[in-house]
Design a protein around this motif. Sequence first.
Motif, PDB file in Angstrom:
ATOM      1  N   HIS A  95      -7.122  23.230   0.964  1.00 59.00           N
ATOM      2  CA  HIS A  95      -8.456  23.372   0.377  1.00 59.00           C
ATOM      3  C   HIS A  95      -9.042  22.019  -0.058  1.00 59.00           C
ATOM      4  CE1 HIS A  95      -5.671  23.366  -2.998  1.00 59.00           C
ATOM      5  NE2 HIS A  95      -6.677  23.068  -3.806  1.00 59.00           N
ATOM      6  N   ARG A  96      -8.241  20.993  -0.105  1.00 63.88           N
ATOM      7  CA  ARG A  96      -8.679  19.632  -0.429  1.00 63.88           C
ATOM      8  C   ARG A  96      -8.310  18.669   0.699  1.00 63.88           C
ATOM      9  NH1 ARG A  96     -12.101  19.805  -4.597  1.00 63.88           N
ATOM     10  NH2 ARG A  96     -11.253  20.914  -6.369  1.00 63.88           N
ATOM     11  N   ARG A  97      -8.396  19.145   1.921  1.00 61.43           N
ATOM     12  CA  ARG A  97      -7.935  18.402   3.085  1.00 61.43           C
ATOM     13  C   ARG A  97      -8.599  17.030   3.213  1.00 61.43           C
ATOM     14  NH1 ARG A  97      -9.122  21.011   8.825  1.00 61.43           N
ATOM     15  NH2 ARG A  97     -10.324  22.206   7.347  1.00 61.43           N
ATOM     16  N   TYR A  98      -9.899  16.973   3.087  1.00 63.58           N
ATOM     17  CA  TYR A  98     -10.599  15.704   3.288  1.00 63.58           C
ATOM     18  C   TYR A  98     -10.276  14.696   2.187  1.00 63.58           C
ATOM     19  CZ  TYR A  98     -13.082  18.203   6.910  1.00 63.58           C
ATOM     20  OH  TYR A  98     -13.366  18.916   8.030  1.00 63.58           O
ATOM     21  N   GLU A  99     -10.142  15.189   0.966  1.00 61.36           N
ATOM     22  CA  GLU A  99      -9.765  14.299  -0.130  1.00 61.36           C
ATOM     23  C   GLU A  99      -8.347  13.775   0.053  1.00 61.36           C
ATOM     24  OE1 GLU A  99     -11.126  17.292  -0.488  1.00 61.36           O
ATOM     25  OE2 GLU A  99     -12.516  17.350  -2.172  1.00 61.36           O
ATOM     26  N   LEU A 100      -7.436  14.671   0.431  1.00 61.83           N
ATOM     27  CA  LEU A 100      -6.033  14.284   0.629  1.00 61.83           C
ATOM     28  C   LEU A 100      -5.911  13.197   1.683  1.00 61.83           C
ATOM     29  CD1 LEU A 100      -2.926  14.730   0.261  1.00 61.83           C
ATOM     30  CD2 LEU A 100      -3.122  16.452   2.076  1.00 61.83           C
ATOM     31  N   PHE A 101      -6.486  13.439   2.849  1.00 62.11           N
ATOM     32  CA  PHE A 101      -6.345  12.484   3.938  1.00 62.11           C
ATOM     33  C   PHE A 101      -7.177  11.221   3.698  1.00 62.11           C
ATOM     34  CE2 PHE A 101      -4.966  16.364   6.175  1.00 62.11           C
ATOM     35  CZ  PHE A 101      -3.726  15.911   6.578  1.00 62.11           C
ATOM     36  N   GLY A 102      -8.345  11.366   3.100  1.00 65.36           N
ATOM     37  CA  GLY A 102      -9.173  10.201   2.822  1.00 65.36           C
ATOM     38  C   GLY A 102      -8.545   9.282   1.794  1.00 65.36           C
ATOM     39  N   LEU A 103      -8.144   9.854   0.662  1.00 65.42           N
ATOM     40  CA  LEU A 103      -7.515   9.030  -0.378  1.00 65.42           C
ATOM     41  C   LEU A 103      -6.147   8.521   0.076  1.00 65.42           C
ATOM     42  CD1 LEU A 103      -8.533  11.060  -3.549  1.00 65.42           C
ATOM     43  CD2 LEU A 103      -9.480   8.881  -2.745  1.00 65.42           C
ATOM     44  N   GLY A 104      -5.436   9.337   0.846  1.00 69.91           N
ATOM     45  CA  GLY A 104      -4.144   8.892   1.368  1.00 69.91           C
ATOM     46  C   GLY A 104      -4.284   7.692   2.285  1.00 69.91           C
ATOM     47  N   ALA A 105      -5.270   7.729   3.181  1.00 71.65           N
ATOM     48  CA  ALA A 105      -5.488   6.597   4.093  1.00 71.65           C
ATOM     49  C   ALA A 105      -5.916   5.351   3.329  1.00 71.65           C
ATOM     50  CB  ALA A 105      -6.526   6.967   5.148  1.00 71.65           C
ATOM     51  N   LEU A 106      -6.763   5.521   2.309  1.00 71.34           N
ATOM     52  CA  LEU A 106      -7.168   4.362   1.514  1.00 71.34           C
ATOM     53  C   LEU A 106      -5.999   3.811   0.703  1.00 71.34           C
ATOM     54  CD1 LEU A 106     -10.709   5.447   0.305  1.00 71.34           C
ATOM     55  CD2 LEU A 106     -10.134   3.792   2.086  1.00 71.34           C
ATOM     56  N   PHE A 107      -5.123   4.685   0.232  1.00 70.76           N
ATOM     57  CA  PHE A 107      -3.927   4.242  -0.489  1.00 70.76           C
ATOM     58  C   PHE A 107      -3.020   3.435   0.441  1.00 70.76           C
ATOM     59  CE2 PHE A 107       0.473   5.096  -1.969  1.00 70.76           C
ATOM     60  CZ  PHE A 107       0.391   4.462  -3.196  1.00 70.76           C
ATOM     61  N   ILE A 108      -2.848   3.909   1.658  1.00 73.56           N
ATOM     62  CA  ILE A 108      -2.029   3.197   2.646  1.00 73.56           C
ATOM     63  C   ILE A 108      -2.661   1.844   2.971  1.00 73.56           C
ATOM     64  CG2 ILE A 108      -1.262   3.262   5.066  1.00 73.56           C
ATOM     65  CD1 ILE A 108      -1.042   6.394   4.556  1.00 73.56           C
ATOM     66  N   MET A 109      -3.983   1.814   3.064  1.00 74.86           N
ATOM     67  CA  MET A 109      -4.665   0.544   3.289  1.00 74.86           C
ATOM     68  C   MET A 109      -4.374  -0.428   2.140  1.00 74.86           C
ATOM     69  SD  MET A 109      -8.721  -0.356   3.397  1.00 74.86           S
ATOM     70  CE  MET A 109      -8.821  -0.196   1.620  1.00 74.86           C
ATOM     71  N   GLY A 110      -4.432   0.062   0.917  1.00 75.49           N
ATOM     72  CA  GLY A 110      -4.141  -0.785  -0.238  1.00 75.49           C
ATOM     73  C   GLY A 110      -2.721  -1.304  -0.246  1.00 75.49           C
ATOM     74  N   LEU A 111      -1.775  -0.442   0.098  1.00 75.85           N
ATOM     75  CA  LEU A 111      -0.380  -0.884   0.192  1.00 75.85           C
ATOM     76  C   LEU A 111      -0.221  -1.965   1.260  1.00 75.85           C
ATOM     77  CD1 LEU A 111       1.567   2.504  -0.025  1.00 75.85           C
ATOM     78  CD2 LEU A 111       1.524   0.699  -1.754  1.00 75.85           C
ATOM     79  N   ALA A 112      -0.900  -1.770   2.378  1.00 74.64           N
ATOM     80  CA  ALA A 112      -0.797  -2.746   3.469  1.00 74.64           C
ATOM     81  C   ALA A 112      -1.414  -4.086   3.082  1.00 74.64           C
ATOM     82  CB  ALA A 112      -1.478  -2.191   4.728  1.00 74.64           C
ATOM     83  N   ILE A 113      -2.529  -4.041   2.360  1.00 78.99           N
ATOM     84  CA  ILE A 113      -3.144  -5.295   1.895  1.00 78.99           C
ATOM     85  C   ILE A 113      -2.183  -6.008   0.938  1.00 78.99           C
ATOM     86  CG2 ILE A 113      -5.001  -6.244   0.479  1.00 78.99           C
ATOM     87  CD1 ILE A 113      -6.829  -4.097   1.738  1.00 78.99           C
TER      88      ILE A 113
END
Length: 123
Positions: A98-116
């Motif tokens: 029910h929160r699919r877009y938030e989960l994947f959106g925030l997850g991808a941004l979190f992964i981007m932050g870890l990579a930076i």
Amino acid sequence: MSAEVASTVHTAIGWAMVLSNGAAGLWALGARRWEALRHRSLWWFLGGAWVLVFVQLTSGVILMRAAAVDAPAFHVFYGVCCAVAVLFVYAYRQQLEHRRYELFGLGALFIMGLAIRAMFLGS
């Protein structure tokens, strides 16, 4: 493969990983609000961004082992955390449907932050 070539490949894949996860994260968060952005290609793009995480991790291991490059410990830690974050987000996709877009959106941004963070520690 020489250490210089392996390092260049690892850096290039790293930038591709950061940019693709950032774009996928923003796209998914935008899709939460605007229905026009909800398209099947979002999930293919996100999947490609996450495949890059594991390609990057593999290229880092090859760089460390084959080219005998010694990476900083926290660079490796954040790189592995990126892969673990992908697995966690993917594992929670059913529970948070029910929160699919938030989960994947925030997850991808979190992964981007870890990579930076990993990139700053690796240089």
